[in-house]
Write an enzyme that holds these catalytic residues in place. Sequence first.
Site, mmCIF file in Angstrom:
data_model
loop_
_atom_site.group_PDB
_atom_site.id
_atom_site.type_symbol
_atom_site.label_atom_id
_atom_site.label_comp_id
_atom_site.label_asym_id
_atom_site.label_seq_id
_atom_site.Cartn_x
_atom_site.Cartn_y
_atom_site.Cartn_z
ATOM 1 N N HIS A 99 -112.584 15.632 -12.256
ATOM 2 C CA HIS A 99 -112.172 16.865 -12.942
ATOM 3 C C HIS A 99 -111.921 17.980 -11.946
ATOM 4 C CE1 HIS A 99 -116.165 18.719 -12.355
ATOM 5 N NE2 HIS A 99 -116.696 17.557 -12.744
ATOM 6 N N CYS B 76 -120.184 13.696 -10.658
ATOM 7 C CA CYS B 76 -118.744 13.671 -10.911
ATOM 8 C C CYS B 76 -117.961 13.933 -9.617
ATOM 9 C CB CYS B 76 -118.366 14.719 -11.950
ATOM 10 S SG CYS B 76 -118.879 14.305 -13.637
#
Length: 232
Positions: free
Chosen positions: A111, A127
């Site tokens: 992301h 992440c």
Amino acid sequence: MKLLKKSIAIVAFMIIFFMFFYSPSPAYQSPSPKPPDKPQGDVSIVIYALERKLVVMADGKPFKTFPVAVGTFDTPTPIGLFRITEKSKWGEGFGTRWMRLSVPWGIYGIHGTNKPYSIGSFASHGCIRMHNRHVEQLYDWVKVGTKVYIVGGVDGPFTFGFRTLVQGSRGSDVMEVQKRLANHGFYNGNFDGIYGAGTREAVKAFQKASGLKATGIVDEATYRALGIYRFE
């Protein structure tokens, strides 16, 4: 006669001059084709966690490399082969784009970020963070089902260290322990990276068979008995 000899000499000189010093203009060549602005063929992603970089592959060849931020050593990025399972246009701390990965033990994805200064560091909860302008490019190049290879160091799923594993632990290291237990004939559950009751009972049975105290906790002695050593 002298004039004729002089004329012949001049002509000969001109012929020699043109032979040695004059080169005709090359034939017109069309300009080289412009490189494609997006990857062609089979697209996949390779993320090198320790180097903090993401490489977009096109038909197995590197197409473009982006800097990223990955998990800290306490909250490491999962190591292994996954696929993109969801694409969304999120916001806030996840930047402008979100691509979820098929990690079975939690929610992890690629992301954007509202902390661009963190790119290039070990900063996330697992992440993979990218600059928003980069993740927007990547978002358009991949699809649900795209393969994502996350590579660690020589220690593979133990790149970020050997944790003491207990019931409730989750991660790539738990998945590797499950695989080792299965190879030894003590585990027949899913390789999901979740240290549940089934994994705990398998560890206890393995410890007992290996002459270890059956605690159900994966400690240094249990790692060694499973054949898991840190590369020196």
